[in-house]
Design a protein around this motif. Structure first.
Motif, PDB file in Angstrom:
ATOM      1  N   LEU A   1       0.589  -1.330   0.192  1.00 26.14           N
ATOM      2  CA  LEU A   1      -0.120   0.080   0.494  1.00 26.14           C
ATOM      3  C   LEU A   1       1.055   0.953   0.003  1.00 26.14           C
ATOM      4  CD1 LEU A   1      -2.547  -1.165   2.533  1.00 26.14           C
ATOM      5  CD2 LEU A   1      -2.619  -0.858   0.270  1.00 26.14           C
ATOM      6  N   GLY A   2       0.008   2.301  -0.725  1.00 30.00           N
ATOM      7  CA  GLY A   2       0.971   3.343  -0.350  1.00 30.00           C
ATOM      8  C   GLY A   2       1.048   5.061  -1.417  1.00 30.00           C
TER       9      GLY A   2
ATOM     10  N   LYS B   1       5.350   1.253  -4.282  1.00 27.21           N
ATOM     11  CA  LYS B   1       5.053   0.009  -4.999  1.00 27.21           C
ATOM     12  C   LYS B   1       5.380  -1.082  -5.654  1.00 27.21           C
ATOM     13  CE  LYS B   1       1.295   1.188  -4.715  1.00 27.21           C
ATOM     14  NZ  LYS B   1       0.997   2.840  -4.561  1.00 27.21           N
TER      15      LYS B   1
ATOM     16  N   LEU C   1      -7.611   0.818   0.174  1.00 23.10           N
ATOM     17  CA  LEU C   1      -7.790  -0.186   1.398  1.00 23.10           C
ATOM     18  C   LEU C   1      -8.947  -0.772   1.720  1.00 23.10           C
ATOM     19  CD1 LEU C   1      -6.454   3.760   2.892  1.00 23.10           C
ATOM     20  CD2 LEU C   1      -5.378   2.401   1.799  1.00 23.10           C
TER      21      LEU C   1
ATOM     22  N   VAL D   1       2.705  -1.484   4.265  1.00 26.00           N
ATOM     23  CA  VAL D   1       3.114   0.586   3.671  1.00 26.00           C
ATOM     24  C   VAL D   1       4.104   1.438   3.197  1.00 26.00           C
ATOM     25  CG1 VAL D   1       1.524   2.565   4.577  1.00 26.00           C
ATOM     26  CG2 VAL D   1       0.686   0.313   4.818  1.00 26.00           C
TER      27      VAL D   1
ATOM     28  N   ARG E   1       5.961   4.438   2.050  1.00 26.80           N
ATOM     29  CA  ARG E   1       5.994   5.933   2.068  1.00 26.80           C
ATOM     30  C   ARG E   1       7.141   7.037   1.827  1.00 26.80           C
ATOM     31  NH1 ARG E   1       5.253  10.687   7.213  1.00 26.80           N
ATOM     32  NH2 ARG E   1       4.563  12.085   6.086  1.00 26.80           N
TER      33      ARG E   1
ATOM     34  N   ILE F   1      -3.649  -0.552   9.886  1.00 21.83           N
ATOM     35  CA  ILE F   1      -4.876   0.672   8.479  1.00 21.83           C
ATOM     36  C   ILE F   1      -5.652   1.084   9.707  1.00 21.83           C
ATOM     37  CG2 ILE F   1      -6.524   0.633   6.994  1.00 21.83           C
ATOM     38  CD1 ILE F   1      -5.067  -1.396   5.662  1.00 21.83           C
TER      39      ILE F   1
ATOM     40  N   VAL G   1       0.599   9.300   5.743  1.00 23.87           N
ATOM     41  CA  VAL G   1       1.045   8.849   4.654  1.00 23.87           C
ATOM     42  C   VAL G   1      -0.451   9.065   3.430  1.00 23.87           C
ATOM     43  CG1 VAL G   1       0.917   6.121   3.574  1.00 23.87           C
ATOM     44  CG2 VAL G   1       0.866   6.603   5.320  1.00 23.87           C
ATOM     45  N   TYR G   2      -1.336   9.321   3.482  1.00 26.06           N
ATOM     46  CA  TYR G   2      -2.107   9.457   2.676  1.00 26.06           C
ATOM     47  C   TYR G   2      -3.457  10.690   2.667  1.00 26.06           C
ATOM     48  CZ  TYR G   2      -2.928   4.885   0.869  1.00 26.06           C
ATOM     49  OH  TYR G   2      -2.523   3.429   0.812  1.00 26.06           O
TER      50      TYR G   2
END
Length: 269
Positions: A47-48, A54, A208, A220, A222, A236, A244-245
């Motif tokens: 994730l990211g 990724k 997510l 995850v 970053r 999460i 992160v987002y």
């Protein structure tokens, strides 16, 4: 599975593993000291945000890109010391978008997965035929084997690519954003199929909620760094999503399965 700050990797461990791998591009670190050790048979979500590393990490795991530092191992051996043919027999890759200008049937595309198991120009063996039949059956494509690739929908093409990967008879499956451009039903069908496979799967995902539903573990990223790793329920969180987002969200958790599964509702700015 381990993050950069929590590495339990030992060279004798089986499977496909990355230990503190780094990769640069354009003068900046794209992947920065990341460790990934998927448990055998697990479905791991990468994730990211866009640009977090990724896809690059998946390419390093596949041996397509070499790390500037760190090492990827397959059953304890550095991937660089393992022949490409051996890697191709063990590790299958499904990219975001696969296309061809050649007129091929579904079965012909799936048969491409047997190339690592055959010598050049050699005819198909009974083992090849059985692997292709099993891959078509497992992905629900047995009745579409003679259909032209170019007549398929996006979701169907992705399913064929997974069948092609399964025909390789791999132990590890790497998927880069396999749900891109698919409607909700096809996203759910595709990830359900992958999660039920008796393989170790590493999947780069944007969504997510899909990661929470189908992944056993998540990592995850970053800005190329492993920011957090663990089960979806552990990782999460509202705080992580904000950091992160850069968005606000409400995370609720259901405890009605073998592990807590978070559900994410994003809030308007």
């Amino acid at each position: 599975m381990t993050s950069r700050s929590d590495s339990t990797h030992t060279p004798a461990e089986p499977g496909l593993r990355a230990d503190r791998v780094t990769r640069e591009a354009g003068g900046r670190l794209i992947v920065d000291g990341v460790t990934l050790a998927p448990p055998p048979g697990a479905t791991v979500g990468l994730l990211g945000p866009n640009g977090s590393g990724k896809s690059t990490l998946l390419r390093i795991l596949a041996g397509v890109l070499a790390p500037a530092s760190g090492v990827v191992t397959l059953d304890g051996r550095p991937l660089r010391d393992v022949g490409r043919r051996t890697v191709a027999r063990r590790v299958a890759v499904v990219d975001q978008d696969a296309t061809t200008q050649v007129e091929l049937s579904v079965e012909e595309v799936v048969r491409l997965g047997r190339i690592p198991h055959r010598r050049a120009w050699s005819p198909a063996t009974p083992q090849d035929d059985e692997a292709v039949r099993e891959a078509l059956t497992r992905t629900g494509l047995a009745d579409r084997s003679g259909q032209s690739w170019h007549t398929l929908s996006g979701g169907e093409r992705q399913r064929v690519q997974i069948a092609r990967a399964l025909a390789q008879t791999p132990r590890e499956l790497l998927l880069d954003e396999p749900t891109n451009h698919l409607d909700i039903q096809h996203q759910l069908d595709l990830l359900s199929l992958v999660a039920d496979l008796p393989l170790t799967s590493v999947i780069a995902l944007h969504d997510l909620n899909l990661a929470a539903m189908f992944c056993d573990h998540v990592l995850v990223l970053r800005e190329g760094v492993a920011y957090a790793a663990g089960t979806p329920g552990e990782v999460i969180t509202e705080e992580l999503i904000a950091k992160v987002y850069g968005v606000r969200a409400v995370v609720t958790t259901a405890d009605d399965g073998p592990q807590p599964r978070p559900s994410i509702r994003f809030l308007r700015a």
